[in-house]
Design an enzyme around this catalytic site. Structure first.
Site, PDB file in Angstrom:
ATOM      1  N   GLY A 237       0.841  -1.199   0.000  1.00 53.55           N
ATOM      2  CA  GLY A 237       0.000   0.000   0.000  1.00 53.55           C
ATOM      3  C   GLY A 237       0.872   1.243   0.000  1.00 53.55           C
ATOM      4  O   GLY A 237       0.863   2.021  -0.933  1.00 53.55           O
ATOM      5  N   PHE A 238       1.642   1.411   1.066  1.00 56.58           N
ATOM      6  CA  PHE A 238       2.607   2.517   1.203  1.00 56.58           C
ATOM      7  C   PHE A 238       1.946   3.881   1.085  1.00 56.58           C
ATOM      8  O   PHE A 238       2.598   4.874   0.781  1.00 56.58           O
ATOM      9  CB  PHE A 238       3.738   2.397   0.177  1.00 56.58           C
ATOM     10  CG  PHE A 238       4.363   1.027   0.102  1.00 56.58           C
ATOM     11  CD1 PHE A 238       4.929   0.452   1.228  1.00 56.58           C
ATOM     12  CD2 PHE A 238       4.355   0.309  -1.084  1.00 56.58           C
ATOM     13  CE1 PHE A 238       5.495  -0.813   1.170  1.00 56.58           C
ATOM     14  CE2 PHE A 238       4.915  -0.960  -1.141  1.00 56.58           C
ATOM     15  CZ  PHE A 238       5.488  -1.527  -0.017  1.00 56.58           C
ATOM     16  N   ILE A 465      -2.209  -5.134   4.641  1.00 58.72           N
ATOM     17  CA  ILE A 465      -1.572  -4.580   3.436  1.00 58.72           C
ATOM     18  C   ILE A 465      -0.146  -5.099   3.299  1.00 58.72           C
ATOM     19  O   ILE A 465       0.679  -4.503   2.618  1.00 58.72           O
ATOM     20  CB  ILE A 465      -1.623  -3.033   3.413  1.00 58.72           C
ATOM     21  CG1 ILE A 465      -0.892  -2.425   4.620  1.00 58.72           C
ATOM     22  CG2 ILE A 465      -3.057  -2.554   3.370  1.00 58.72           C
ATOM     23  CD1 ILE A 465      -0.679  -0.916   4.491  1.00 58.72           C
ATOM     24  N   ARG A 625       6.101  -1.334  22.936  1.00 60.32           N
ATOM     25  CA  ARG A 625       6.191  -2.787  23.044  1.00 60.32           C
ATOM     26  C   ARG A 625       6.094  -3.415  21.652  1.00 60.32           C
ATOM     27  O   ARG A 625       5.303  -2.963  20.817  1.00 60.32           O
ATOM     28  CB  ARG A 625       5.055  -3.336  23.914  1.00 60.32           C
ATOM     29  CG  ARG A 625       5.125  -4.863  24.027  1.00 60.32           C
ATOM     30  CD  ARG A 625       4.247  -5.405  25.132  1.00 60.32           C
ATOM     31  NE  ARG A 625       2.818  -5.289  24.833  1.00 60.32           N
ATOM     32  CZ  ARG A 625       1.902  -6.190  25.225  1.00 60.32           C
ATOM     33  NH1 ARG A 625       2.273  -7.261  25.903  1.00 60.32           N
ATOM     34  NH2 ARG A 625       0.627  -6.003  24.960  1.00 60.32           N
ATOM     35  N   PRO A 629       8.209  -9.829  17.104  1.00 60.16           N
ATOM     36  CA  PRO A 629       9.529  -9.388  16.654  1.00 60.16           C
ATOM     37  C   PRO A 629       9.831  -9.779  15.206  1.00 60.16           C
ATOM     38  O   PRO A 629      10.630  -9.115  14.556  1.00 60.16           O
ATOM     39  CB  PRO A 629      10.498 -10.114  17.602  1.00 60.16           C
ATOM     40  CG  PRO A 629       9.674 -10.681  18.696  1.00 60.16           C
ATOM     41  CD  PRO A 629       8.248 -10.752  18.243  1.00 60.16           C
ATOM     42  N   GLU A 702       5.992   3.044   9.380  1.00 56.97           N
ATOM     43  CA  GLU A 702       6.544   4.172   8.641  1.00 56.97           C
ATOM     44  C   GLU A 702       7.770   4.759   9.328  1.00 56.97           C
ATOM     45  O   GLU A 702       8.678   5.266   8.666  1.00 56.97           O
ATOM     46  CB  GLU A 702       5.455   5.206   8.407  1.00 56.97           C
ATOM     47  CG  GLU A 702       4.481   4.675   7.380  1.00 56.97           C
ATOM     48  CD  GLU A 702       3.231   5.497   7.229  1.00 56.97           C
ATOM     49  OE1 GLU A 702       3.011   6.018   6.145  1.00 56.97           O
ATOM     50  OE2 GLU A 702       2.462   5.601   8.197  1.00 56.97           O
TER      51      GLU A 702
END
Ligand code: MOS
Length: 735
Positions: A237-238, A465, A625, A629, A702
């Protein structure tokens, strides 16, 4: 048995790599017709004549739409506002005016795609051509103060004038970034089908099913209940799929007129003009500091282009509002220029990833000017209070990111003198940058269904996405209920599910995830109530607080009962919990919430060829948090690669005479590929942030794309002694 914090693999990973996941264009729709869009080759002017007769007679063609026969659409409100569902206010095929190259001038609908595309070539159009306005340093002089749509356009805190005079050292520079396109692997695709009752179903490659539904409801004036939007898998998507673009509107209207399903899939070339892009910026920054490098003033201004019909602002100078402290003051401003292009849009990471190019290269220039190590300079200017709002940061692990990152990277072994480190013919350079990223608190609903077989289903109108959303939602619900993660199914991407926000702004985990947490907690509480007071209650007489979740059920001391047993005793097929996360807006809260990072880049530069090779990269992140990971690391790797593109490769050049984007495929528009990327190291330095989300998480996706480019540019300077202030750092700029 906690699922949160575990690096569990993707719920849908196998489905995706085996081709089983249906992306929008894969969805079979019986009787669907194909749409082909015809575009304006000119960037400014109008159509004088359009001859569609030959196209209408071509084999397989059912309809040809131009502005003459396209149904009128309700004008979209202006100015462009944040979270407005439409990418641009200009509506498609409504008049003869041409505002940008690639603007749709006709839509052909045919039985087959090849028939539609061929018929499109038979349409002849005459244009009245006017010279286009393009964006460059000359035209940028005409930029103006735009109306606010998101944050205030200008800002000033403290006493900037005093800060400037107090400074013993001053860095005044101009940095520029290029126009860029999203270049998702999956091109945009849309399919619309209306049933006999007037209900519209849209399959869409999008980041927000509810945003699309809202748009249709506004533009076509139909109630939202009459619209269903489905988007189960999205191949990137970005930000490019955050808003609704003209092809979607064309398919919706064409399907309504022809009374058959219509499918439109953008070609790779169409991806450069049918949907938004990240606008170029020209940024001017002044840093003033005392002799030790302590900032006394920051002044940051940015100019970016927009379309002639919208006032999109790329808020690049925001980067300087809250990143570092300055004893005197901080002021920022934004201007825009109307040009002949379609409306720019958010692109990972909008605003910040551009602004940090100026802020964090200037900080490196300051470090050299005062003779302070670039990591030490940032530690010196770290702040625990947000300079912009005066609120304390909820959590800010910038110091840990810088120090732990530097240690893991081996920063202390760096010789600070430019051109001092070599490996054979290669000059070696190491650079650092810090980053700050906006955190949003948005409402989101979810439902969790506990089923009689002891499994659970999460339902949310959020969508996946590519970030791992299915997987992390599964983890959140599993822990709240005491289930193994693989006992939890997740349904996303459908407006028939509880309403969520769009998958934008790195908000999914913290907000949609909070909705899922609340829903799972609600269903758990219902189960506990049944165990205490339901039919044949196993824990009768006890209090709810003493009941814990165990694997697959509930426990009171040594007594346990499985969920399936509990539901069976109460003759229930399901137990349903609703979650309605409805937080106070971040801006109205007591603390300033942001995520942070420190990034360390090493490059090898071949001076004779002007080639930069990234040789090492380490990112240290404070995103609160970490739920998973593995998916978080994947986000970071993706963000770093994204930033390598910004630093070294990506630029959508405009033809100055024609006003068109020149590179319309992956051979002209360069993005990093495997050979460009070395081993990447990722560490997490954040802590649980209860202000950011009940899950303790902050925005991550982002954040990871921010400040990668300045870290690399700073490394290039360290390697070569050449300061590049115009991105991307291409061969000719280094030679
Ligand atoms: Mo992101 S550019 O907010 O999808």
């Amino acid at each position: 048995m906690s699922a949160v914090g575990q690096p569990i693999p993707r719920l849908e990973g196998r489905l995706k790599v085996t081709g089983g996941a249906q992306y929008t264009a894969d969805v079979p729709l019986t009787g669907a017709l194909h749409g082909a869009i015809v575009h304006s080759p000119i960037a400014n002017g109008r159509t004088i004549s359009i001859d569609t007769a030959a196209a209408e007679r071509a084999p397989g063609v059912l309809a040809v739409f131009t502005y003459r026969n396209m149904p009128r659409i309700k004008p979209i409100q202006k100015p462009w506002v944040h979270l407005h569902p439409y990418g641009q206010s200009y509506l498609v095929l409504q008049d003869d005016q041409i505002h940008y190259a690639g603007q749709p001038v006709a839509l052909v609908v045919a039985d087959r795609l090849d028939q539609a595309a061929y018929a499109g070539t038979l349409i002849t159009i005459q244009y009245e051509v006017k010279p286009p306005v393009v964006f460059n340093t000359e035209t940028a002089r005409g930029a103006f103060d735009p109306p606010q749509f998101l944050w205030p356009v200008n800002s000033s805190v403290g006493n900037p004038a005093k800060g400037l005079t107090d400074g013993a050292v001053r860095i005044e520079r101009v940095y520029t970034t290029a126009d860029r396109h999203h270049n998702q692997m999956e091109p945009h695709a849309t399919m619309s089908t209306w049933d006999a009752s007037g209900h519209l179903t849209i399959f869409e490659a999008c980041q927000g099913v509810f945003a699309l539904r809202d748009f249709v409801s506004i533009a076509l004036e139909i109630p939202p209940e009459k619209v269903t939007v489905i988007s189960r898998y999205v191949g990137g998507g970005f930000g490019g799929k955050a808003y609704v673009w003209p092809h979607t509107l064309l398919a919706i209207v064409a399907a309504r007129v022809i009374r058959r399903p219509v499918r439109i899939q953008l070609t790779r070339a169409q991806m450069y003009s049918m949907v938004g892009h990240q606008p170029a910026t020209i940024q001017t920054i002044t840093l003033a500091a005392d002799k030790t490098g302590k900032l006394t003033d920051i002044r940051h201004d940015s100019i970016s282009p927009t379309s002639v019909f919208d006032d999109y602002i790329e808020y690049a100078a925001n980067a300087s509002r809250s990143l570092w402290g300055a004893s005197g003051g901080i002021s920022t401003g934004h201007k825009i220029l109307h040009t002949n292009r379609n409306t720019p849009t958010v692109m990972r990471a909008p605003h910040e990833a551009l602004g940090h190019v100026a802020t964090e290269i200037a900080m490196d220039e300051l470090a050299y000017a005062v003779g302070v190590d670039p990591v030490a300079l940032r530690l010196l200017n770290d702040t625990l209070v947000d300079p912009y709002t005066g609120r304390p940061f909820s959590t800010r692990a910038m110091r840990r990111c810088l120090t732990e990152g530097a240690q893991r990277f081996g920063w202390n072994a760096r010789d600070p003198v430019p051109r001092s480190m070599r490996d054979g013919r290669y000059l070696i350079g190491q650079g650092v940058a810090g980053a700050i990223y906006t955190h949003w608190r948005w409402p989101s609903k979810a439902r969790v269904v506990l089923r009689s077989d002891g499994s659970a289903l999460v339902e949310s109108g959020m969508q996946e996405i590519g970030c791992g959303t299915y997987t992390v939602m599964r983890q959140v619900a599993a822990d709240a209920l005491g289930l193994r993660a693989d006992k939890v199914d997740v349904h996303l991407g459908d407006t028939r599910l509880p309403a969520s926000h769009s998958a934008i702004g790195s908000t999914t985990m913290s907000n949609a995830g909070a909705g899922v947490l609340l829903a799972a907690n609600a269903v758990r509480d219902k189960a506990i109530a049944l165990a205490l007071t339901g039919h044949d209650a196993p824990f009768g007489g006890a209090t709810a607080n003493d009941v814990l979740t165990v694997n697959g059920g509930l426990a009171l001391g040594h007594q346990t009962i499985t969920y399936s047993d509990l539901l069976a005793r109460n003759r229930l097929k399901v137990l349903i919990g609703d979650g309605n996360y409805d937080p106070v807006e971040e801006a109205k809260g007591p603390t300033a919430i942001f995520s942070f990072s420190a990034l360390f880049a090493e490059v090898h530069v071949d001076e004779e060829l002007g080639l930069v090779r990234l040789s090492r990269f380490l990112g240290a992140y404070d995103a609160g948090r970490i739920i998973n990971p593995r998916t978080a690391r994947s986000q970071a790797i993706g963000g770093i690669i994204w930033g390598v593109g910004q630093a070294l490769l990506e630029q959508s050049e405009t033809d100055p005479a024609m006003g068109r984007f020149l590179h319309r495929n992956y051979s002209g528009y360069l993005v990093p590929t495997n050979a460009d990327i070395p081993e990447l190291e990722v560490i997490f330095a954040g802590e649980f942030d209860p202000e950011a989300s009940p899950l303790g998480t902050k925005g991550m996706g982002e954040l990871t794309a921010v400040a990668v480019a300045p870290a690399i540019v700073n490394a290039v300077y360290h390697a070569t002694g050449k300061r590049i202030r115009d991105l991307p750092v291409t061969v000719e700029k280094l030679l």
